[in-house]
Write a protein that holds these residues in place. Structure first.
Motif, PDB file in Angstrom:
ATOM      1  N   VAL A 238       0.674  -1.418  -0.349  1.00 44.30           N
ATOM      2  CA  VAL A 238       0.198   0.269   0.276  1.00 44.30           C
ATOM      3  C   VAL A 238       0.970   1.084  -0.101  1.00 44.30           C
ATOM      4  CG1 VAL A 238      -1.555   0.988   1.311  1.00 44.30           C
ATOM      5  CG2 VAL A 238      -1.653  -1.166   1.290  1.00 44.30           C
ATOM      6  N   ASN A 239       0.250   1.917  -1.138  1.00 46.51           N
ATOM      7  CA  ASN A 239       1.264   2.691  -1.365  1.00 46.51           C
ATOM      8  C   ASN A 239       0.314   4.014  -0.472  1.00 46.51           C
ATOM      9  OD1 ASN A 239       3.028   5.685  -1.218  1.00 46.51           O
ATOM     10  ND2 ASN A 239       4.276   4.531  -3.908  1.00 46.51           N
ATOM     11  N   HIS A 240       0.782   4.820   0.364  1.00 48.02           N
ATOM     12  CA  HIS A 240      -0.125   5.861   1.073  1.00 48.02           C
ATOM     13  C   HIS A 240      -0.114   7.891   0.547  1.00 48.02           C
ATOM     14  CE1 HIS A 240      -2.169   3.498   4.041  1.00 48.02           C
ATOM     15  NE2 HIS A 240      -0.939   3.195   4.341  1.00 48.02           N
ATOM     16  N   LYS A 241       1.234   7.803   0.451  1.00 49.18           N
ATOM     17  CA  LYS A 241       1.562   8.584  -1.191  1.00 49.18           C
ATOM     18  C   LYS A 241       0.849   9.232  -1.900  1.00 49.18           C
ATOM     19  CE  LYS A 241       5.647  11.882  -2.228  1.00 49.18           C
ATOM     20  NZ  LYS A 241       6.681  10.877  -2.451  1.00 49.18           N
ATOM     21  N   ASN A 242       1.239   7.808  -3.106  1.00 53.84           N
ATOM     22  CA  ASN A 242       0.846   7.469  -4.158  1.00 53.84           C
ATOM     23  C   ASN A 242      -0.953   7.384  -4.513  1.00 53.84           C
ATOM     24  OD1 ASN A 242       3.191   8.793  -4.765  1.00 53.84           O
ATOM     25  ND2 ASN A 242       3.815   6.957  -6.086  1.00 53.84           N
ATOM     26  N   LYS A 243      -1.468   7.291  -2.946  1.00 55.29           N
ATOM     27  CA  LYS A 243      -2.548   6.623  -3.000  1.00 55.29           C
ATOM     28  C   LYS A 243      -2.988   5.356  -3.759  1.00 55.29           C
ATOM     29  CE  LYS A 243      -4.562  10.489  -1.089  1.00 55.29           C
ATOM     30  NZ  LYS A 243      -5.823  11.594  -1.224  1.00 55.29           N
ATOM     31  N   LYS A 244      -1.959   3.812  -3.837  1.00 55.11           N
ATOM     32  CA  LYS A 244      -2.171   3.349  -5.087  1.00 55.11           C
ATOM     33  C   LYS A 244      -1.841   1.963  -4.020  1.00 55.11           C
ATOM     34  CE  LYS A 244      -0.820   4.937  -9.310  1.00 55.11           C
ATOM     35  NZ  LYS A 244       0.023   4.771 -10.625  1.00 55.11           N
ATOM     36  N   THR A 245      -2.180   0.966  -3.940  1.00 56.99           N
ATOM     37  CA  THR A 245      -2.396  -0.359  -4.087  1.00 56.99           C
ATOM     38  C   THR A 245      -2.043  -1.466  -4.852  1.00 56.99           C
ATOM     39  OG1 THR A 245      -4.157  -0.417  -2.321  1.00 56.99           O
ATOM     40  CG2 THR A 245      -3.295  -2.803  -2.880  1.00 56.99           C
ATOM     41  N   SER A 246      -0.237  -2.430  -4.823  1.00 59.99           N
ATOM     42  CA  SER A 246       0.000  -3.331  -5.668  1.00 59.99           C
ATOM     43  C   SER A 246      -0.809  -4.340  -4.553  1.00 59.99           C
ATOM     44  CB  SER A 246       1.264  -3.139  -5.466  1.00 59.99           C
ATOM     45  OG  SER A 246       1.429  -1.683  -5.804  1.00 59.99           O
ATOM     46  N   SER A 247      -0.979  -5.407  -5.727  1.00 59.19           N
ATOM     47  CA  SER A 247      -0.896  -6.564  -5.721  1.00 59.19           C
ATOM     48  C   SER A 247      -0.567  -7.662  -5.837  1.00 59.19           C
ATOM     49  CB  SER A 247      -2.749  -7.289  -5.473  1.00 59.19           C
ATOM     50  OG  SER A 247      -3.194  -6.220  -4.836  1.00 59.19           O
ATOM     51  N   TYR A 248       0.537  -9.036  -5.759  1.00 55.24           N
ATOM     52  CA  TYR A 248       1.625  -9.334  -6.380  1.00 55.24           C
ATOM     53  C   TYR A 248       0.862 -10.998  -6.879  1.00 55.24           C
ATOM     54  CZ  TYR A 248       4.661  -5.432  -6.168  1.00 55.24           C
ATOM     55  OH  TYR A 248       5.379  -4.130  -6.328  1.00 55.24           O
ATOM     56  N   PHE A 249       1.033 -11.664  -7.449  1.00 55.98           N
ATOM     57  CA  PHE A 249       0.982 -12.280  -7.725  1.00 55.98           C
ATOM     58  C   PHE A 249       2.036 -13.628  -8.319  1.00 55.98           C
ATOM     59  CE2 PHE A 249      -3.240 -10.363  -7.854  1.00 55.98           C
ATOM     60  CZ  PHE A 249      -3.607 -10.984  -7.661  1.00 55.98           C
ATOM     61  N   ASP A 250       1.699 -15.093  -8.634  1.00 55.97           N
ATOM     62  CA  ASP A 250       2.699 -15.918  -9.304  1.00 55.97           C
ATOM     63  C   ASP A 250       2.420 -15.350 -10.628  1.00 55.97           C
ATOM     64  OD1 ASP A 250       4.249 -18.380  -9.016  1.00 55.97           O
ATOM     65  OD2 ASP A 250       3.054 -19.707  -9.621  1.00 55.97           O
ATOM     66  N   ASP A 251       3.256 -16.036 -10.798  1.00 57.88           N
ATOM     67  CA  ASP A 251       3.942 -14.950 -12.350  1.00 57.88           C
ATOM     68  C   ASP A 251       3.677 -16.578 -13.563  1.00 57.88           C
ATOM     69  OD1 ASP A 251       5.915 -16.577 -11.967  1.00 57.88           O
ATOM     70  OD2 ASP A 251       7.114 -15.746 -13.355  1.00 57.88           O
ATOM     71  N   ASN A 252       3.927 -17.529 -12.726  1.00 54.29           N
ATOM     72  CA  ASN A 252       3.416 -19.160 -13.660  1.00 54.29           C
ATOM     73  C   ASN A 252       2.111 -19.222 -13.677  1.00 54.29           C
ATOM     74  OD1 ASN A 252       5.906 -19.391 -13.755  1.00 54.29           O
ATOM     75  ND2 ASN A 252       6.650 -20.755 -12.950  1.00 54.29           N
TER      76      ASN A 252
END
Length: 133
Positions: A10-24
């Motif tokens: 969670v990036n509060h400064k840019n107001k974004k949430t990044s979710s990471y998943f398995d690439d395969n």
């Protein structure tokens, strides 16, 4: 698409949430080429901007709610008029000052819009009773 994410940042400064998943898993999915998914060498990343609602969720809610569909149908009629007055008749900015003068400018613009629509209707329906006047 139903898979658990490995990590959320969670990036509060840019107001974004990044979710990471398995690439395969993401490469095997049929939606891997969709714009929100960025597949790198190690992870698949999806970024959610807080100011923009999740469009898929909004579409599903809208698709299932008949009240929203009826409300949107009513709203679209008014929005079309406002869009046309802004874009084709120049009502983005007023050249006059004061409420009375602005009200008169809007009246003339809407009257012109109605005359334009009447003319277009008469051209499209040449045999109608209104075109005999």
């Amino acid at each position: 698409m139903g898979h658990e994410c490995q990590e959320n940042k969670v990036n509060h400064k840019n107001k974004k949430t990044s979710s990471y998943f398995d690439d395969n898993t993401c490469r095997a999915c049929s939606h891997s080429q969709d714009p929100p998914v960025k597949i790198t060498k190690r992870k698949a990343k999806v970024e959610w901007n807080w100011s923009k609602p999740r469009l898929e969720l909004r579409r599903l809610i809208f698709e299932q709610d008949q009240d929203n569909i009826e409300l949107f149908r009513l709203r679209s009629g008014g929005e079309a008029v406002m869009s046309e007055t802004k874009n084709t008749l120049g009502l983005r900015r007023f050249r006059v000052r004061g409420f009375a003068k602005a009200e008169l400018a809007i009246f003339f613009a809407v009257t012109g819009l109605n005359i334009k629509r009447l003319f277009n209707w008469l051209v499209a329906h040449p045999g109608s009773s209104a075109s005999k006047f």
